[in-house]
Design an enzyme around this catalytic site. Structure first.
Site, mmCIF file in Angstrom:
data_model
loop_
_atom_site.group_PDB
_atom_site.id
_atom_site.type_symbol
_atom_site.label_atom_id
_atom_site.label_comp_id
_atom_site.label_asym_id
_atom_site.label_seq_id
_atom_site.Cartn_x
_atom_site.Cartn_y
_atom_site.Cartn_z
ATOM 1 N N CYS A 105 46.906 39.608 35.337
ATOM 2 C CA CYS A 105 46.479 38.961 36.587
ATOM 3 C C CYS A 105 45.106 38.316 36.439
ATOM 4 O O CYS A 105 44.121 38.767 37.045
ATOM 5 C CB CYS A 105 46.505 39.974 37.717
ATOM 6 S SG CYS A 105 48.163 40.578 37.971
ATOM 7 N N GLU A 106 45.012 37.341 35.597
ATOM 8 C CA GLU A 106 43.792 36.557 35.363
ATOM 9 C C GLU A 106 44.243 35.166 34.955
ATOM 10 O O GLU A 106 45.143 35.043 34.114
ATOM 11 C CB GLU A 106 42.978 37.108 34.168
ATOM 12 C CG GLU A 106 42.529 38.527 34.252
ATOM 13 C CD GLU A 106 41.149 38.682 34.872
ATOM 14 O OE1 GLU A 106 40.469 37.660 35.115
ATOM 15 O OE2 GLU A 106 40.779 39.831 35.129
#
Ligand code: PLP
Length: 404
Positions: free
Chosen positions: A332-333
């Site tokens: 989640c980046e």
């Protein structure tokens, strides 16, 4: 090490598909012959009395350390953990050099007790600490002073280490002060001068400049040394870099040394293992221009950290129309990309190989997003060996307390 046979990708004599079937994805796969060839290029080019100390940080898997130990190599370590690994791999402590700017008291105590080859000193404070521990233990310690020659190495700023704005080494004037201190202390023996100007350097001239400066320092100050340690090795080809052959680089370096009786130490890491390794990863989904794969920045941090390029190729080639994709992971980046703007023919379930993942990849991997670290496999001809099991989900929290 990588070849297509009937449009199927092979690592040595084992197909990428069969490795993925057997060990699941993502996984690291290394070619033994490629590591051996790269290592021998150094030992052939820097014959005895010169010595090769492999930089353990590049890839610290015990099997790789054991392999290099079986060839009689030395090891450059930058932590107590790396020293412990190398001992675990069967190395003699006399084959270990200890480098790094922040050596703790415990780490120095361990290194001195073991009687390692030498410690590369990076500051006056560190030298004082070494002297105090050596006196307390009543042991002699062999040291080299790491000089910072203030040379631009023409590489990424995060892996430039030899300019005066970097935290590494000491300026020549300060090095002289350290020499004077060392001379006044019976337990500390100055055996070398070291220097490491950076990593992924693709031309010879920065190394030549650094060595010339060091020799100048040694000669002007009439130092009697056992060795000069010129730090890491050459850069490698990730995309379109064209580093010289190791032999060419060695000839340039050795010609500057002339007929000096001082031997050279070289600490290559990247050029031994980078191009001997791949990550195998499967495509999970296609969405817009994204190919979302099952490897992420926790497995391969280099693109997010340095904007590094890794070539990405299919395990099965075909002639279908290509599309341009950003190959991204599940983390989640938005920094979680493995390759941008790649021309690929892929569909969900397809297997890809990310090239040049042998150095600073597995050793820099993490559990971010609570992802178990991948398996590592060594291929040797038709044989493959699991050299690190995939972490289990339970191992993710095995050191955590649940009773607070
Ligand atoms: N020696 C030292 C002190 C290093 O810090 C490094 C890496 O940065 C190396 C050797 C290995 O360098 P390379 O992987 O470029 O050969």
């Amino acid at each position: 090490m990588l070849d297509y046979i009937d449009d199927k990708l092979y690592i040595e004599a084992v197909s990428a598909e069969s490795l993925a079937d057997q060990f699941a994805t993502p996984c690291f796969v290394y070619s033994k012959s490629s590591i051996l060839d790269n290592y021998r290029a150094y030992t052939d080019s820097f014959p005895s009395p010169h010595r090769i100390f492999y930089a353990v940080k590049a890839n610290s898997n015990l099997s790789i350390l054991r392999l290099l130990n079986s060839l009689g190599g030395g090891f450059d370590c930058v932590s107590g953990g790396e020293i412990a690994r190398v001992i675990q791999a069967g190395a003699n402590p006399k084959q270990i050099i200890f480098s790094g700017v922040g050596k703790s008291e415990t780490e120095i105590r361990t290194a001195i007790t073991l009687g390692i080859h030498s410690i590369n000193i990076e500051s006056s404070g560190e030298l004082d600490r070494i002297e105090y521990i050596a006196s307390e233990l009543g042991k002699d310690v062999r040291v080299a002073i790491r000089i910072n020659p203030d040379i631009e190495a023409d590489t990424h700023s995060y892996i430039t280490t030899g300019t005066k704005k970097d935290k590494f080494g000491v300026a020549p004037l300060q090095a002289l002060e350290l020499c004077a201190k060392i001379n006044s202390w019976p337990h500390i023996i100055l055996v070398g001068i070291s220097c490491h100007i950076g990593s992924q350097i693709s031309s010879i001239s920065p190394f030549v400049n650094a060595l010339e400066q060091i020799l100048n320092f040694v000669n002007c100050n009439k130092l009697q040394l056992e060795f000069i340690d010129i730090g890491g090795g050459l850069g490698v080809t990730y995309q379109d870099e064209t580093p010289p052959a190791i032999k060419e680089y060695a000839n340039s370096i050795l010609s500057i040394l002339g007929d000096s009786t001082t031997y050279l130490i070289v600490e290559p890491g990247r050029s031994i293992v980078a191009n001997a390794g791949v990550i195998l990863t499967r495509v999970e989904y296609l969405k817009n221009n994204f190919a979302i794969v099952d490897a992420g920045m926790n497995d391969l941090i280099r693109p997010a950290l340095y904007g590094s390029y890794h070539n990405i190729i299919p395990a099965s080639r075909n002639e279908d129309e290509t599309h341009t994709y950003n190959v991204v992971g599940p983390i989640c980046e938005s920094a979680d990309f493995l390759g941008k703007d790649r021309s690929l023919t892929v569909k969900p379930g397809d297997l890809l190989a990310i090239q040049s993942c042998g150095a600073y990849c597995a050793s820099a991997s993490s559990n971010y997003n609570s992802r178990p670290r991948p398996a590592e496999i060594m291929v040797d001809g038709e044989n493959c060996t699991l050299i690190r099991k995939r972490e289990t989900i339970e191992q993710l929290w095995e050191n955590e307390q649940c009773d607070v």
